[in-house]
Design a protein around this motif. Sequence first.
Motif, PDB file in Angstrom:
ATOM      1  N   UNK B 163      -5.631  16.071  -4.771  1.00  6.72           N
ATOM      2  CA  UNK B 163      -5.336  14.719  -4.279  1.00  6.72           C
ATOM      3  C   UNK B 163      -4.988  14.846  -2.794  1.00  6.72           C
ATOM      4  N   UNK B 164      -5.868  14.361  -1.918  1.00  6.31           N
ATOM      5  CA  UNK B 164      -5.612  14.483  -0.479  1.00  6.31           C
ATOM      6  C   UNK B 164      -4.659  13.398   0.013  1.00  6.31           C
ATOM      7  N   UNK B 165      -3.429  13.419  -0.496  1.00  4.19           N
ATOM      8  CA  UNK B 165      -2.466  12.355  -0.204  1.00  4.19           C
ATOM      9  C   UNK B 165      -2.040  12.293   1.247  1.00  4.19           C
ATOM     10  N   UNK B 166      -2.275  13.404   1.985  1.00  2.00           N
ATOM     11  CA  UNK B 166      -1.950  13.364   3.413  1.00  2.00           C
ATOM     12  C   UNK B 166      -2.936  12.491   4.181  1.00  2.00           C
ATOM     13  N   UNK B 167      -3.955  11.967   3.474  1.00  2.00           N
ATOM     14  CA  UNK B 167      -4.867  11.004   4.085  1.00  2.00           C
ATOM     15  C   UNK B 167      -4.270   9.613   4.197  1.00  2.00           C
ATOM     16  N   UNK B 168      -3.075   9.441   3.633  1.00  2.87           N
ATOM     17  CA  UNK B 168      -2.355   8.167   3.793  1.00  2.87           C
ATOM     18  C   UNK B 168      -1.633   8.163   5.140  1.00  2.87           C
ATOM     19  N   UNK B 225      -4.399  -3.002  -0.623  1.00  2.00           N
ATOM     20  CA  UNK B 225      -3.041  -3.447  -0.295  1.00  2.00           C
ATOM     21  C   UNK B 225      -2.817  -3.336   1.210  1.00  2.00           C
ATOM     22  N   UNK B 226      -1.633  -3.700   1.664  1.00  4.91           N
ATOM     23  CA  UNK B 226      -1.356  -3.705   3.105  1.00  4.91           C
ATOM     24  C   UNK B 226      -1.542  -2.312   3.703  1.00  4.91           C
ATOM     25  N   UNK B 227      -1.191  -1.261   2.935  1.00  3.68           N
ATOM     26  CA  UNK B 227      -1.389   0.112   3.431  1.00  3.68           C
ATOM     27  C   UNK B 227      -2.858   0.400   3.735  1.00  3.68           C
ATOM     28  N   UNK B 228      -3.736  -0.005   2.838  1.00  5.58           N
ATOM     29  CA  UNK B 228      -5.159   0.269   3.054  1.00  5.58           C
ATOM     30  C   UNK B 228      -5.666  -0.479   4.285  1.00  5.58           C
ATOM     31  N   UNK B 268       7.264   2.235   1.936  1.00  6.65           N
ATOM     32  CA  UNK B 268       6.921   1.998   3.341  1.00  6.65           C
ATOM     33  C   UNK B 268       6.668   3.327   4.022  1.00  6.65           C
ATOM     34  N   UNK B 269       5.430   3.563   4.386  1.00  4.49           N
ATOM     35  CA  UNK B 269       5.078   4.771   5.138  1.00  4.49           C
ATOM     36  C   UNK B 269       5.661   4.654   6.542  1.00  4.49           C
ATOM     37  N   UNK B 270       5.938   5.797   7.184  1.00  5.63           N
ATOM     38  CA  UNK B 270       6.551   5.736   8.523  1.00  5.63           C
ATOM     39  C   UNK B 270       5.708   4.943   9.531  1.00  5.63           C
ATOM     40  N   UNK B 271       4.391   4.922   9.347  1.00  2.00           N
ATOM     41  CA  UNK B 271       3.523   4.243  10.306  1.00  2.00           C
ATOM     42  C   UNK B 271       3.289   2.770   9.953  1.00  2.00           C
ATOM     43  N   UNK B 272       3.809   2.303   8.831  1.00  2.00           N
ATOM     44  CA  UNK B 272       3.572   0.911   8.428  1.00  2.00           C
ATOM     45  C   UNK B 272       4.301  -0.047   9.366  1.00  2.00           C
ATOM     46  N   UNK B 273       3.742  -1.242   9.542  1.00  2.00           N
ATOM     47  CA  UNK B 273       4.371  -2.207  10.449  1.00  2.00           C
ATOM     48  C   UNK B 273       5.478  -2.997   9.762  1.00  2.00           C
TER      49      UNK B 273
END
Lengths: 349, 349
Positions: B163-168, B225-228, B268-273
Amino acid sequence: VNDLPTPYLSVDLDVLDRNIARMAALADDHSIALRPHAKTHKCLEIARRQLDAGAVGLTVATVSEAEIFAAAGCTDLFIAYPLWVDAARGARLRKLAEVATVRLGVDSGDGADSVARHAGTAVEVMVEVDSGHHRSGVAPRSVPEVAAAAERAGLTVRGIFTFPGHGYDPARRAEAAAEESGALRKAAQSLGFAGIVSGGSTPTAALTDAAAVNEIRPGVYVFNDAQQVELGAYEAADVALTAVATVVSRSDGRMILDAGSKVLGADRQPWATGFGRLPAMPDARVTALSEHHATVVLPPGIPAPSVGSRVTVMPNHVCTAVNLADELVVTQAGSIVDTWRVAARGANS
Amino acid sequence: VNDLPTPYLSVDLDVLDRNIARMAALADDHSIALRPHAKTHKCLEIARRQLDAGAVGLTVATVSEAEIFAAAGCTDLFIAYPLWVDAARGARLRKLAEVATVRLGVDSGDGADSVARHAGTAVEVMVEVDSGHHRSGVAPRSVPEVAAAAERAGLTVRGIFTFPGHGYDPARRAEAAAEESGALRKAAQSLGFAGIVSGGSTPTAALTDAAAVNEIRPGVYVFNDAQQVELGAYEAADVALTAVATVVSRSDGRMILDAGSKVLGADRQPWATGFGRLPAMPDARVTALSEHHATVVLPPGIPAPSVGSRVTVMPNHVCTAVNLADELVVTQAGSIVDTWRVAARGANS
C-alpha cells in the motif's frame, strides 16, 4: 479478557466511579450544580451513575441524544447547542418535553424564532455566550439582544451558558477558565438576571471561579484521555477507558497496533505528542494512525513487544473514540464484569 | 430532501457509478485485476456494483468486514492486513473459507505461524511489502524470508502486496507510485515467482506502472473526498459523497455548521487546507471541527448564508466519515432514490 477479539474499548469501573465521585464532590464543595455532558459516554449505565451521584440532569448535544436518555428515565435535559428547529425537529422536541424538562441553546434571533415557531413553549432556552473559543455563541455584550429576541418570540430564557473550549491548550487553560468566568459574569450582569449560569469543561472545571457560575457541564472527566493527561488536568491513573490492541507488526524501534483511527479517532490537537498514549510505555509515541494501524515509535532501548502481544492505548479524545464503538467492555480488577451498549452512538441529529 | 434531519451523508448515484466505471476501465485498459477496498463504503449495494462492473473480488481490512461481504455473496476476499490469528479468529476464518476464497496478509514468521496454527490451510497468504509508507510490511529484500517462513508453516503464498500510503501527499504522489512499482518488481524478482502482485491506492492508481502489478486495490475512488481533490487526483465534480449540514450560527466572515468530527471525521493531513471543503464555496475553509460544529471561514466579500440554510461539505477522508454513519442517503438529480445501510460500520475485528 484475553479471549476478546481486539481492538476493543475497555472501561475500568473503579477508575470510572472514582472520577464520577470526584467531580460530584467538586461541584458539591462549591454548591454548584453538576450537569455532565453525556456525549462523552453515550451510555445509559454511566448516566445513571452520574445522576445517582448527584448530577441535576444531563447535558447532550443533539435531539436524538436527548431522546435516548429521556427514554431511559432522565427527566432533565439541556441540549447545549444552538439548534435550528424545523417542523420535524419541533415535533420531536414537543414529544420529548412531555417526559422531561428540555432546554436548548440559542445564539441568534433567527434561531430563537425557529425554536418558537416549531417547538413553542414546550422548551426553554439558554443564551450561548462566546467566552473566547469563537465557535458558536455571542459576545457578552450581545447577550441581552439575543435574550430579548427570544422573549419577543415567546420563549422563556432560563439562563446563559458557555463552553471554554480554548482551555484545551496547556498554555491557555487557566486563561480560558478566567475568561469563562469573566464572560459569564458580564453577560449575567448585563441581563440583570438570576437564572442558570452554566460553564465548565473538564480541563477548566477545577479552575473555574465557582462564584461566577451555578452549574458546570464537564463531560470527558468520567473517562479522561491522553489529551487530559497532556493538558496536565489529570494523571494517566485517572484514565478509565483504553483501547485494547494487538501488536501485528514490528521492526527496530517501532511497532504497529491493530487499533487505528476507526477505533481511537483521529483527533489531534497541535500541541499533542501523538495520536494517543500507552499507559505502560509513557515514552512511546503514536506517530501515525491509519484506519486499522497505529504506528508506535518506541523509546531507545525498549524492545518492541512480540507480534501477538496485547497493549492498551489511551485515545487522545475519548468522546470520538466511544462514538466509534457499539459497546464498552467493563472490567474490575482485570476481570470482565459487564458490557455496556453505546446507546447514543451516532445520534447526530 | 429538505425534510431529512441534518447532518447526514448523501451519495450522488450518477457520480458514484461514473467513478466505478472509470476505475474498472482503467484496470481493463491495462489488463490488470481490480479488487476494490470495501472499507471505504462498507455497503453491500456498492460492493455489488463494483463486482458487476468487473472487479475480481473485494479487499477488506478485517475478518468482520470479510464476514459481512461473504454473507452477501462475495466469494473472493483478500484481507489486506497482517492479521494476528488466535483460536477464535482462526475458527471464524475457517468458517469464512467454506463460502469464499480467503487470503490474508503476513509480514512476519510469527504472524504466519499464528495463521497456520489456527486457520490452517483454509486460507492463503500474501506477503506485505513496505514500498516506502513504513507502516506494516517488510522491505523487498526480506520478502523471500517471510514467504519461506509461511511455507515452512504449511501455508500457500499466493502473492505479494503493498500500500503506497506515502502517496497521500501532493509532493510525493508520483514518487510513491514509482517506489510502489519498484518495490513490487524487486520483491517479485527475488521470489522468482509468478503469483498475484497487488498494489494501487486511489491517488496512485493512475500513476502506477501497470507492467509491475497484476492487481490494484483502490478504495476511496468510489466516492472521492476533499483529500483527493487537494492531492490533484480528482476534481470536486468527481466527489460522490457529501455531508449535508445546516448553518446554526454565523458572524462576520464565519459560519458554524452542525456537521462536526462525529460526522466528517477528524482526519487532516499536514498539507490539507482544512477539515473538508465546500463544493459550493471553493474558497471557504473549514478551520476547526468540534464534535458537532464545523467552523467555516468565508472568503472576503462572501456573506454567510442565513442561519437555517443547508450546505454540503466534502469530508477530508471519506472512509472515516462513512464509518460514522448508519446509512447513506442515495440521490439522483437531487431526489432521494434509495437508502443504503453501512453494513460493515464499526467492523473493526
